[in-house]
Design a protein around this motif. Structure first.
Motif, short mmCIF file in Angstrom:
data_model
loop_
_atom_site.label_atom_id
_atom_site.label_comp_id
_atom_site.label_asym_id
_atom_site.label_seq_id
_atom_site.Cartn_x
_atom_site.Cartn_y
_atom_site.Cartn_z
N GLN A 41 119.91 13.42 62.67
CA GLN A 41 120.82 14.23 62.39
C GLN A 41 121.27 14.62 63.47
OE1 GLN A 41 118.46 18.18 61.08
NE2 GLN A 41 118.84 17.23 58.96
N THR A 42 121.37 14.77 64.98
CA THR A 42 121.65 14.58 65.87
C THR A 42 121.80 13.01 66.65
OG1 THR A 42 120.19 15.93 67.13
CG2 THR A 42 121.51 17.19 66.27
N PRO A 43 122.33 12.39 66.45
CA PRO A 43 122.44 10.36 67.14
C PRO A 43 122.39 10.87 68.43
CG PRO A 43 124.24 11.32 66.32
CD PRO A 43 123.49 12.52 65.91
N ARG A 44 121.65 9.85 68.65
CA ARG A 44 121.62 9.50 70.43
C ARG A 44 122.65 8.43 71.14
NH1 ARG A 44 117.28 10.15 73.95
NH2 ARG A 44 118.57 10.28 76.37
N LEU A 45 123.49 8.79 71.49
CA LEU A 45 124.30 8.66 72.14
C LEU A 45 124.77 8.11 73.61
CD1 LEU A 45 127.76 10.82 70.99
CD2 LEU A 45 126.21 8.62 69.67
N ILE A 46 125.61 6.89 74.35
CA ILE A 46 125.59 6.88 75.74
C ILE A 46 124.94 7.54 76.62
CG2 ILE A 46 126.65 5.68 77.42
CD1 ILE A 46 127.71 3.32 74.94
N ASP A 47 124.61 7.67 77.44
CA ASP A 47 123.96 8.63 78.56
C ASP A 47 124.95 8.22 79.60
OD1 ASP A 47 122.66 10.60 76.59
OD2 ASP A 47 120.97 9.03 77.04
N GLY A 48 125.13 7.10 79.95
CA GLY A 48 125.30 6.77 81.46
C GLY A 48 126.27 5.46 81.27
N ILE A 49 126.48 5.13 82.62
CA ILE A 49 127.28 3.57 82.79
C ILE A 49 126.84 3.17 84.01
CG2 ILE A 49 129.56 2.70 82.76
CD1 ILE A 49 130.70 4.72 81.45
N VAL A 50 126.44 2.11 83.75
CA VAL A 50 126.42 0.45 84.58
C VAL A 50 127.32 -0.21 85.15
CG1 VAL A 50 124.67 -0.88 85.90
CG2 VAL A 50 123.76 1.52 84.61
N LEU A 51 128.33 -0.15 85.90
CA LEU A 51 129.05 -0.83 86.47
C LEU A 51 128.88 -2.10 87.49
CD1 LEU A 51 132.45 -0.73 85.86
CD2 LEU A 51 132.90 0.30 87.67
N THR A 52 128.92 -3.16 86.72
CA THR A 52 128.44 -4.11 87.66
C THR A 52 129.39 -5.47 87.76
OG1 THR A 52 128.73 -5.31 85.07
CG2 THR A 52 126.19 -4.31 85.77
N LYS A 53 129.15 -6.31 89.15
CA LYS A 53 130.40 -6.88 89.04
C LYS A 53 131.89 -6.65 89.94
CE LYS A 53 128.87 -10.20 85.33
NZ LYS A 53 129.80 -11.32 84.19
N PHE A 54 131.58 -5.44 90.66
CA PHE A 54 132.32 -4.36 91.39
C PHE A 54 132.47 -4.99 92.86
CE2 PHE A 54 133.79 -0.22 93.28
CZ PHE A 54 134.40 0.10 91.85
N ASP A 55 131.73 -6.29 93.79
CA ASP A 55 131.94 -7.01 94.66
C ASP A 55 133.24 -8.30 94.36
OD1 ASP A 55 130.46 -8.28 93.48
OD2 ASP A 55 129.74 -9.52 94.68
N THR A 56 133.71 -8.06 93.19
CA THR A 56 134.25 -9.49 92.60
C THR A 56 135.95 -9.13 92.25
OG1 THR A 56 133.99 -9.17 90.27
CG2 THR A 56 132.64 -10.20 91.69
N ILE A 57 136.35 -7.33 92.99
CA ILE A 57 137.95 -7.32 91.65
C ILE A 57 138.54 -6.79 93.10
CG2 ILE A 57 136.84 -6.07 89.36
CD1 ILE A 57 135.95 -3.09 90.40
N ASP A 58 138.08 -6.50 94.03
CA ASP A 58 138.61 -6.25 94.72
C ASP A 58 139.38 -4.27 94.78
OD1 ASP A 58 139.91 -6.34 97.94
OD2 ASP A 58 142.28 -7.16 96.94
N ASP A 59 140.31 -3.90 95.10
CA ASP A 59 140.81 -2.87 95.01
C ASP A 59 141.52 -3.00 93.45
OD1 ASP A 59 143.28 -4.45 94.38
OD2 ASP A 59 144.62 -3.54 96.26
N LYS A 60 140.79 -3.49 92.28
CA LYS A 60 141.50 -3.31 90.79
C LYS A 60 139.95 -2.65 90.36
CE LYS A 60 145.35 -6.73 90.57
NZ LYS A 60 144.99 -6.79 91.88
N VAL A 61 139.83 -1.24 90.57
CA VAL A 61 138.54 -0.67 89.83
C VAL A 61 139.96 0.43 89.05
CG1 VAL A 61 138.28 -0.25 92.81
CG2 VAL A 61 138.94 1.10 91.62
N GLY A 62 140.13 0.24 88.59
CA GLY A 62 140.23 0.94 87.21
C GLY A 62 138.96 1.15 85.76
N ALA A 63 138.42 -0.27 86.32
CA ALA A 63 137.24 -0.32 84.64
C ALA A 63 136.45 1.37 85.05
CB ALA A 63 137.10 -1.08 84.26
#
Length: 638
Positions: free
Chosen positions: A577-599
């Motif tokens: 009845q109360t579905p389980r949704l996403i609790d948190g985020i793991v953001l990967t490949k952060f070393d490949t984007i320089d300062d384009k951190v908009g994701a």
């Protein structure tokens, strides 16, 4: 029919309230404050809470908030007009009491606004009822009817000519040099005969056609001259003879086989486990297994700071005059003042990989926050908008609920049960790799880990986790932990039911006394309904303590689509009845984007979920916690 209408200050004092159908407006208004106003998500002036739709308006000059609530199944067209009229009348009527800006004056003040509100409500309802019927526009009133028929025919003829020109140009490119020579021969013969070009076929050409053909002939001759000169330059350049010298690599040494042989030495067919150098390299998570904060600064920033220092001393006078040009004075900000600055900020955010829709909503939220605000004497519009945008971004990245895995694991230990974490995401984002990094971080903090191989679809998935388990076991052998096995892999092969394997792994961890169970799932696209149904089944049956979505830092608009559809699929395909949704985020490949951190902004804005971990490399120690201020500084960097 309205449920309620309330007016309160940004400090939390309710100045006036109208109760309609609803008995209490406390719950919906508190949800609006908690989810929208405090989280800087005011890009849209409406908010949905359960069965109600709330519309609000901010008065930044007097620090007031006007909120109206009604049932979301109703379409009330007069609500926007009503809230504007109430805002205007209330502000003008009680201007002196509000301008004192003290809590005591607001508490002692009497805001008798009931009769005025009922009159405005009655007028708004009547204006929506007696709206003039819309009449369809006749053809005689349109702009097309005003144009003469001759102009329309001429336009069609011109379009046909343009199509013919384009087809001729394309045909000329395909035909090659033979067609060019034929065209030049025809032009030369026409010139010798004294006729205009194209007249030898009996067709008289207009002046525009003659000019165009002359231009084409001139461009062809000019292009031939350039080709001849380039060929002569190429032929004059001396050719180097002999074999080139062997390449020298940046770290020294030549490119021979001995230097480039990185294969592990073997004895009797089995690889030697020599991990002393790896251990020295890996021990980088910080003292006591603590996660280091993410650092978005680069060498380019330091170089730019060193280069800009002498220039600031030279142009102090010019900088002072440049600053004085953009002064607003003591007037209140309007949309027109901020329009150009917000447009530049929006383009800047999109260039930094923020999703386009979210960039528009962020700028709209900043505009609503600053509209009507009185500026200081020495404040510019650009600096004010930029500062407000920075504060909004920092507020978005700071989560409503902080995920503290170590505290939750210790709480599960006291209850004598394992702490279960499920990883999900699309294909190729690095779920298994970052699961191994999180395993190493947990081992460094003294917790035992059971890895459940529930990716029974991808070839090599189980072998990948087996390799990670072997290396982690070498880093934390049982001898160092009083004979206790710190990390183990639970796998049942390929082609099996993932939900059943996860259930067996949790039961095995409970019996064997493991502290944490990390469940690895197969990658799946957000549009694949059967695979999303299987993921929802796994989460519903096993009820993990934490559901982490693994996403790349390289994506922009795709991050929004992935998160929205994953959450929607978990809600639609869940049997609870109360579905389980996403609790948190793991953001990967952060070393490949320089300062384009908009994701990072896109993911947290769309789900209001925190970024728990950030992957920054290929070793086990390349795991960081998100530093909101560092990410925003990199995002706002020009």
């Amino acid at each position: 029919m309205l449920d309620f209408f309330t007016i309160f200050s940004k400090g939390g004092l309710v100045l006036w309230c109208f109760q309609g159908v609803s008995d209490s407006c406390t719950g919906p208004v508190n949800a609006l404050i908690r989810s929208v106003l405090l989280q800087e998500r005011g890009g849209n002036n409406s908010f949905t809470h359960e069965a109600l739709t709330l519309k609000y308006k901010l008065d930044n000059q007097f620090e007031l908030v006007f909120v109206v609530g009604f049932q979301k199944i109703l379409t009330l067209t007069y609500v926007d007009k009503l809230i504007d009229d109430v805002h205007r009348l209330f502000r003008d009527k009680y201007r002196t009491e509000i301008q004192q800006q003290s809590a005591l004056s607001l508490l002692n003040g009497t805001f008798d606004f009931q009769n005025d509100f009922l009159r405005l409500l009655r007028d708004a309802e009547e204006s929506s009822k007696f709206r003039a019927p819309t009449t369809m526009k006749k053809f005689e009133d349109s702009e097309k009817a005003k144009k003469p028929a001759k102009s329309l025919i001429e336009n069609r003829v011109e379009k046909q000519k343009e199509k013919a020109k384009n087809s001729k140009k394309r045909g000329g490119k395909k035909e090659g040099s033979d067609s060019n020579t034929l065209a030049t021969n025809k032009a030369v013969s026409a010139e010798k005969s004294g006729l205009p070009v194209g007249a030898e076929n009996g067709v008289e050409l207009s002046k525009e056609e003659l000019v165009r053909r002359k231009r084409e002939e001139f461009m062809q001759k000019h292009a031939k001259g350039i080709e001849k000169s380039s060929k002569s330059l190429k032929s004059d350049a001396p050719k180097e003879k002999g074999k080139k010298a062997p390449r020298v690599w940046p770290l020294g040494g030549s490119a021979n086989e001995e230097v480039l042989d990185y294969s592990t030495p073997t004895t009797n067919g089995t690889p030697e486990v020599a991990l002393t150098e790896d251990i020295n390299l890996i021990r980088g998570t910080g003292p006591g297994g603590q996660l280091q904060d993410l650092d978005c600064s680069s060498d380019d920033d330091e170089a730019s700071q060193t280069t800009t220092k002498p220039s600031t001393t030279k142009g102090t006078l010019g900088g002072m005059f440049g600053m004085l040009k953009g002064l607003v004075g003591s007037k209140s900000l309007s949309r027109e003042d901020m329009e150009s600055v917000l447009e530049k900020m929006r383009d800047h955010l999109i260039a930094k990989n923020v999703a386009a829709d979210i960039a528009v909503q962020l700028c709209e939220s900043v505009a609503n926050k600053l509209e009507g605000k009185v500026m200081g004497t020495f404040s510019t519009v650009t600096s004010t908008v930029k500062q407000a945008l920075q504060e909004s971004l920092v507020q978005i990245l700071q989560p409503q609920r902080r995920v503290d895995m170590l505290r939750d694991i210790m709480d599960a230990q006291r209850r004598h049960r394992p702490y279960v974490v499920t990883f999900c995401g699309v294909n190729g984002v690095g779920k298994s790799t970052n699961l191994a990094k999180i395993s190493f971080w947990l081992l460094e903090n003294g917790f035992s880990v059971l890895i459940a191989a529930c990716d029974t679809f991808r070839a090599g998935a189980v072998e990948q986790l087996r390799t990670h388990t072997r290396r982690l076991s070498a880093l934390h052998p049982p001898e160092k932990h009083h004979g206790r096995t710190m990390v183990q892999l639970f796998e049942k092969g390929y082609g099996k039911d993932a939900a059943g394997i996860a259930m067996e792994a949790i039961a095995f961890a409970r019996n064997q006394g493991f502290d944490v169970v990390l469940v690895d799932t197969a990658g799946r696209m957000q549009d694949n309904a059967p695979l999303m149904t299987a993921l929802a089944k796994l989460i519903t049956v096993n009820t993990p303590d934490l559901v982490l979505f693994v996403g790349e830092a390289l994506v922009g608009n795709e991050a929004v689509d992935q998160l929205v559809k994953f959450n929607r699929a978990l809600a639609d395909h869940s049997m609870a009845q109360t579905p389980r949704l996403i609790d948190g985020i793991v953001l990967t490949k952060f070393d490949t984007i320089d300062d384009k951190v908009g994701a990072a902004i896109s993911m947290t804005y769309i789900t209001s979920k925190p970024i728990v971990f950030v992957g920054t490399g290929q070793t086990y120690c390349d795991l960081r916690s998100l530093n909101a201020k560092a990410v925003v500084a990199a995002l706002m960097k020009a």
